[in-house]
Design a protein around this motif. Structure first.
Motif, PDB file in Angstrom:
ATOM      1  N   ILE A  39       6.119 -12.274  -5.772  1.00 44.29           N
ATOM      2  CA  ILE A  39       7.561 -12.126  -5.574  1.00 44.29           C
ATOM      3  C   ILE A  39       8.102 -10.960  -6.393  1.00 44.29           C
ATOM      4  N   LEU A  40       7.663 -10.836  -7.652  1.00 43.49           N
ATOM      5  CA  LEU A  40       8.160  -9.754  -8.507  1.00 43.49           C
ATOM      6  C   LEU A  40       7.730  -8.381  -7.991  1.00 43.49           C
ATOM      7  N   SER A  41       6.455  -8.252  -7.634  1.00 47.84           N
ATOM      8  CA  SER A  41       5.968  -6.945  -7.187  1.00 47.84           C
ATOM      9  C   SER A  41       6.601  -6.525  -5.872  1.00 47.84           C
ATOM     10  N   ASN A  42       6.733  -7.464  -4.929  1.00 52.67           N
ATOM     11  CA  ASN A  42       7.346  -7.116  -3.655  1.00 52.67           C
ATOM     12  C   ASN A  42       8.842  -6.891  -3.797  1.00 52.67           C
ATOM     13  N   SER A  43       9.501  -7.620  -4.689  1.00 52.58           N
ATOM     14  CA  SER A  43      10.930  -7.368  -4.926  1.00 52.58           C
ATOM     15  C   SER A  43      11.142  -5.984  -5.516  1.00 52.58           C
ATOM     16  N   ALA A  45       9.202  -3.450  -5.069  1.00 53.20           N
ATOM     17  CA  ALA A  45       8.942  -2.492  -3.993  1.00 53.20           C
ATOM     18  C   ALA A  45      10.140  -2.376  -3.054  1.00 53.20           C
ATOM     19  N   ILE A  46      10.819  -3.487  -2.772  1.00 47.95           N
ATOM     20  CA  ILE A  46      11.994  -3.445  -1.904  1.00 47.95           C
ATOM     21  C   ILE A  46      13.104  -2.621  -2.546  1.00 47.95           C
ATOM     22  N   VAL A  47      13.305  -2.792  -3.859  1.00 43.58           N
ATOM     23  CA  VAL A  47      14.331  -2.016  -4.556  1.00 43.58           C
ATOM     24  C   VAL A  47      14.013  -0.523  -4.477  1.00 43.58           C
ATOM     25  N   ILE A  48      12.746  -0.162  -4.692  1.00 36.13           N
ATOM     26  CA  ILE A  48      12.345   1.244  -4.634  1.00 36.13           C
ATOM     27  C   ILE A  48      12.539   1.795  -3.222  1.00 36.13           C
ATOM     28  N   ALA A  52      14.869   4.848  -2.052  1.00 36.20           N
ATOM     29  CA  ALA A  52      14.273   5.976  -1.335  1.00 36.20           C
ATOM     30  C   ALA A  52      14.962   6.207   0.004  1.00 36.20           C
ATOM     31  N   TYR A  53      15.339   5.127   0.688  1.00 38.39           N
ATOM     32  CA  TYR A  53      16.007   5.277   1.975  1.00 38.39           C
ATOM     33  C   TYR A  53      17.398   5.881   1.813  1.00 38.39           C
ATOM     34  N   ILE A 302       3.519   1.709  -2.098  1.00 40.94           N
ATOM     35  CA  ILE A 302       4.782   2.225  -2.605  1.00 40.94           C
ATOM     36  C   ILE A 302       4.688   2.711  -4.040  1.00 40.94           C
ATOM     37  N   LEU A 303       4.086   1.933  -4.914  1.00 38.28           N
ATOM     38  CA  LEU A 303       4.186   2.179  -6.348  1.00 38.28           C
ATOM     39  C   LEU A 303       3.106   3.091  -6.899  1.00 38.28           C
ATOM     40  N   LEU A 304       2.167   3.545  -6.073  1.00 39.20           N
ATOM     41  CA  LEU A 304       1.149   4.475  -6.533  1.00 39.20           C
ATOM     42  C   LEU A 304       1.732   5.883  -6.492  1.00 39.20           C
ATOM     43  N   ARG A 305       2.435   6.224  -7.568  1.00 38.38           N
ATOM     44  CA  ARG A 305       3.164   7.481  -7.607  1.00 38.38           C
ATOM     45  C   ARG A 305       2.392   8.542  -8.375  1.00 38.38           C
TER      46      ARG A 305
END
Length: 364
Positions: A39-43, A45-48, A52-53, A302-305
């Motif tokens: 839940i934390l990781s996907n949340s 990712a949604i914020v990022i 980005a959008y 998403i988070l592999l920046r």
């Protein structure tokens, strides 16, 4: 156990003579940890993705952002719903007869397990196809891959996954409580009917097909990027290709490693005659491996920046002492780099530049 004679308790036959016992504290710990981390990781990712959008609204990035949003939202609800049901089952001491008299909870649990298992795999394959089109056919991608088409694809993928999940219910086949009494799925104990085998083989074949499509499209994308990298002399292109190849390798490795044990177990149960040799501990381990794919999805996509890859580059260059890539030429985000090829084709002058580059190289 005398309540199992009731017609509404068709899924309780496995509870009578089960030899599978799981440690309650350890199992509850795994369920809570998986659900919380997912839940934390996907949340995050949604914020990022939302930021980005709002920052990048070009048409070339809309398709990727929509598909990525659909993936992380599906993973988020999968962890939330399945995790909540699993924790409730553990908290109720796995006494299904007490809280599941009409077998409704087991049916809902089984439907969610199938839907949230297949839907991320389908979305991963669609994202691989989208990236392959964006790299190999950038002009077609920028003109045909509109937001409306992507939303239609997302809807079709979700509806197809829902249909597969509801297929046993439509055929009046109840989902079964598994031997560990902690989750519901297709019948995996004493599978003798052809229809029960069909559901197991259908699930495993669709999963392997999605992985195969992802592998094939990512391989084509990677080969295309490598060919362009060796031909191009621009540092910016090199860094862009390097980042894309790293992401593609991570996506393929995580999906194949996490899902292969569970898909192989379901396929072996469906093809094997008589009692399955796979114990409930083996199935639980394969299920937890598949759960890790939904946890790692937002980190891979998403988070592999560039910050992570820059640190890895510094460690590698420090050990090897070789300077390979100028990281100062990298763009501001991995999403921007991942869609750079498609973004070039949006401007009218860029298409002319693309057409003139092969002519200049032929003249040389």
């Amino acid at each position: 156990m005398n309540s199992s004679k009731s017609p509404g308790l068709a899924g309780f036959g496995v509870l009578k003579n089960t030899t599978c016992h799981t440690e309650k504290k350890i199992s509850v710990f795994f369920s809570i940890i998986f659900m919380t981390v997912g839940i934390l990781s996907n949340s995050l990712a949604i914020v990022i993705l939302m930021k980005a959008y709002q920052r990048f609204r070009q048409k070339s990035k809309a398709s990727f952002l929509l598909l990525a949003s659909g993936l992380v939202v599906t993973d988020l609800f999968g962890h939330l719903i399945n995790g909540a049901i699993a924790v409730f089952v553990y908290a109720s001491d796995k006494d299904w007869i007490r809280f599941n008299q009409s077998n409704i909870l087991c049916s809902v649990f089984g439907i969610c397990m199938v839907f949230f298992g297949l839907c991320p795999l389908f979305l991963g394959s669609v994202m691989a196809v989208e990236r392959c089109i964006g790299v190999t056919k950038p002009i077609f991608h920028s003109t045909k891959m509109t937001s409306r088409h992507v939303k239609m694809m997302l809807t079709m993928v979700c509806l197809f996954a829902v249909l597969i999940a509801l297929l046993p219910i439509l055929r009046f086949r109840a989902y079964q409580i598994q031997a560990s009494r902690t989750w519901c799925f297709y019948k995996t104990e004493h599978v003798e009917d052809w229809e029960d085998r069909f559901y197991l083989l259908l699930f495993s074949c669709l999963g392997f097909l999605a992985l195969a499509i992802s592998f094939l499209c990512n391989a084509v994308t990677g080969i295309t990027l490598l060919r362009v990298k060796f031909k191009s002399q621009q540092r910016q292109g090199r860094s862009h290709h390097f980042e894309m190849i790293i992401q593609l390798l991570a996506i393929m490795c995580v999906s194949c490693i996490c899902w292969s044990p569970f898909l192989v177990s379901m396929a072996s149960i469906g093809m094997r005659e008589g009692r399955s040799e796979d114990t409930c501990e083996t199935l639980l381990f394969a299920l937890r491996m598949a759960t890790w794919n939904q946890i790692l999805d937002p980190w891979v996509y998403i988070l592999l920046r560039k910050a992570v890859l820059r640190n890895l580059y510094k460690i590698t260059s420090g050990c090897c002492g070789v300077h390979v890539i100028n990281l100062h030429m990298w763009e501001l985000s991995s999403i921007k780099n991942s869609l750079k090829v498609a973004a070039i084709s949006e401007s009218p002058g860029s298409s002319k530049q693309i057409n003139l580059q092969p002519l200049s190289s032929m003249g040389q």
